[in-house]
Design an enzyme around this catalytic site. Structure first.
Site, PDB file in Angstrom:
ATOM      1  N   ASN A  13       0.767  -1.260   0.037  1.00 37.76           N
ATOM      2  CA  ASN A  13      -0.005   0.062   0.011  1.00 37.76           C
ATOM      3  C   ASN A  13       0.823   1.263   0.092  1.00 37.76           C
ATOM      4  OD1 ASN A  13      -1.637   2.110   0.366  1.00 37.76           O
ATOM      5  ND2 ASN A  13      -2.305   1.442   2.462  1.00 37.76           N
ATOM      6  N   TRP A  14       1.048   1.832  -1.084  1.00 33.48           N
ATOM      7  CA  TRP A  14       1.830   3.052  -1.331  1.00 33.48           C
ATOM      8  C   TRP A  14       1.349   4.334  -0.707  1.00 33.48           C
ATOM      9  CZ3 TRP A  14       4.215   2.690  -6.962  1.00 33.48           C
ATOM     10  CH2 TRP A  14       4.755   1.261  -7.141  1.00 33.48           C
ATOM     11  N   LYS A  15       0.090   4.185  -0.304  1.00 33.19           N
ATOM     12  CA  LYS A  15      -0.689   5.398   0.285  1.00 33.19           C
ATOM     13  C   LYS A  15      -0.355   6.387  -0.519  1.00 33.19           C
ATOM     14  CE  LYS A  15      -0.284   3.379   4.731  1.00 33.19           C
ATOM     15  NZ  LYS A  15      -0.171   3.434   6.326  1.00 33.19           N
ATOM     16  N   HIS A  99      -9.644   0.970   4.713  1.00 29.21           N
ATOM     17  CA  HIS A  99      -8.169   1.245   5.615  1.00 29.21           C
ATOM     18  C   HIS A  99      -8.510   2.043   6.644  1.00 29.21           C
ATOM     19  CE1 HIS A  99      -4.322   2.491   6.330  1.00 29.21           C
ATOM     20  NE2 HIS A  99      -4.131   1.423   5.831  1.00 29.21           N
ATOM     21  N   GLU A 101      -7.231   4.567   7.697  1.00 22.39           N
ATOM     22  CA  GLU A 101      -6.779   6.049   7.585  1.00 22.39           C
ATOM     23  C   GLU A 101      -8.178   6.821   6.896  1.00 22.39           C
ATOM     24  OE1 GLU A 101      -3.180   5.576   5.642  1.00 22.39           O
ATOM     25  OE2 GLU A 101      -2.282   4.998   7.451  1.00 22.39           O
ATOM     26  N   GLU A 171      -5.491  -5.184  10.509  1.00 23.84           N
ATOM     27  CA  GLU A 171      -4.562  -4.071  10.837  1.00 23.84           C
ATOM     28  C   GLU A 171      -4.733  -3.369  11.970  1.00 23.84           C
ATOM     29  OE1 GLU A 171      -2.473  -3.076   6.675  1.00 23.84           O
ATOM     30  OE2 GLU A 171      -4.209  -1.387   7.203  1.00 23.84           O
ATOM     31  N   GLY A 177       2.255   2.106  10.998  1.00 21.40           N
ATOM     32  CA  GLY A 177       3.244   3.246  10.509  1.00 21.40           C
ATOM     33  C   GLY A 177       3.865   3.719  12.060  1.00 21.40           C
ATOM     34  N   SER A 217       3.376  -2.240  10.394  1.00 18.19           N
ATOM     35  CA  SER A 217       4.708  -2.305  10.782  1.00 18.19           C
ATOM     36  C   SER A 217       5.372  -3.666  10.224  1.00 18.19           C
ATOM     37  CB  SER A 217       5.202  -1.640  12.127  1.00 18.19           C
ATOM     38  OG  SER A 217       4.637  -0.273  12.319  1.00 18.19           O
ATOM     39  N   GLY A 238       2.625  -1.238   4.647  1.00 19.50           N
ATOM     40  CA  GLY A 238       2.777   0.303   4.291  1.00 19.50           C
ATOM     41  C   GLY A 238       4.162   0.783   3.962  1.00 19.50           C
ATOM     42  N   GLY A 239       4.861   1.367   4.953  1.00 22.01           N
ATOM     43  CA  GLY A 239       6.325   1.772   4.842  1.00 22.01           C
ATOM     44  C   GLY A 239       7.344   0.930   4.107  1.00 22.01           C
TER      45      GLY A 239
END
Ligand code: PEP
Length: 259
Positions: A13-15, A99, A101, A171, A177, A217, A238-239
């Site tokens: 997930n590159w957000k 998600h 977010e 998640e 993150g 993470s 993610g990261g």
């Protein structure tokens, strides 16, 4: 996992990261190293602005494309939104829905997310439905209730005919993150509960085929123990998906475990 019914799945997930040029560089590095492997399902979910570029580069490889959101209608006066048809025209296989977010910053409710899940399935796009508790909810002992609500409401009205195309991502919000990861045991406990809920709705045989990813993470240093859990079928990353070195390493770890 060690389960022949479910291939490991690593999704990035590159957000809201990567210009089109940076997205092109990243996907080229991913494809050149792992684009031919067949043991693990791999998908990348770039921002809308890079879907077309990335789609052309992953064509004829085994890297699949996903979007990060979608509107449930096919077309119409919904300024700024993107429809399932539009995603399909760019050869998206997956879409991330619900998600945390989007739930937190864009006030997405379980009911709205459910509309999107059903629309995606009916329009031949596989949803990755994200579920998970905040730290306050965990500390109050409400993890299972929250996850149950997200799963049951998110999947309301989904028929058995479509269920095998579902992917669930657990998640925990407090792990996204933050560098904090759920321990493999904590994650497994929730994944097991999610599979039980899937079994209640779709029956055991279908539930056994639905992949449940862990997200929060996840990185090369902690992936192995997480992936060893019986109900953890991969990761939503993610990261660590923003650099090809760490993303490809995660795929390699999953390939080793599939052997
Ligand atoms: C995510 O937001 O889906 C995620 C898992 O992020 P990170 O890996 O950075 O925690």
């Amino acid at each position: 996992m060690e389960n022949t019914l479910r291939k490991y799945f690593i999704a990035g997930n590159w957000k809201m990261n990567k210009s089109t040029t940076d997205a092109e560089d990243l996907i080229k590095s991913i494809v050149s190293e792992i684009g031919k492997q067949i043991d693990v399902t791999v998908a990348v979910c770039p921002p809308f602005t890079s879907l077309d570029t990335v789609s052309r580069i992953v064509e004829n490889t085994n890297v699949l494309l996903g979007a990060q959101n979608m509107y449930p209608e096919i077309n119409g006066a919904f300024t700024g939104e993107i429809s399932p048809d539009m995603l399909r025209s760019l050869f998206c296989t997956y879409v991330i829905l619900g998600h945390s977010e989007r739930r937190a910053y864009f006030n997405e409710t379980d009911e709205f997310i459910n509309l999107k899940v059903r629309s995606a399935l009916e329009n031949n796009i596989k949803p990755i439905l994200c579920v998970g508790e905040t730290i306050e909810e965990r500390d109050a002992g409400n993890t299972m209730n929250i996850v149950e609500r997200h799963v049951v409401k998110g999947l309301a009205g989904v028929s058995n005919d479509f269920a095998e195309n579902l992917v669930i991502a657990y998640e925990p919000v407090w792990a996204i993150g933050t560098g904090k990861t759920a321990t493999p045991e904590m994650a497994q406990e929730v994944h097991h509960q999610i599979r039980r809920l899937l079994s209640n709705q779709f029956g055991e045989a279908i539930a056994a085929k639905i992949r449940i990813l862990y997200g929060g993470s996840m990185k090369p240093a902690n992936a192995s123990e997480l992936l060893d859990q019986p109900d953890i079928d991969g990761g939503l990353i993610g990261g660590a998906a923003l650099e090809s070195i760490s993303f490809n390493k995660l795929v390699e770890i999953a390939i080793q475990k599939s052997a």
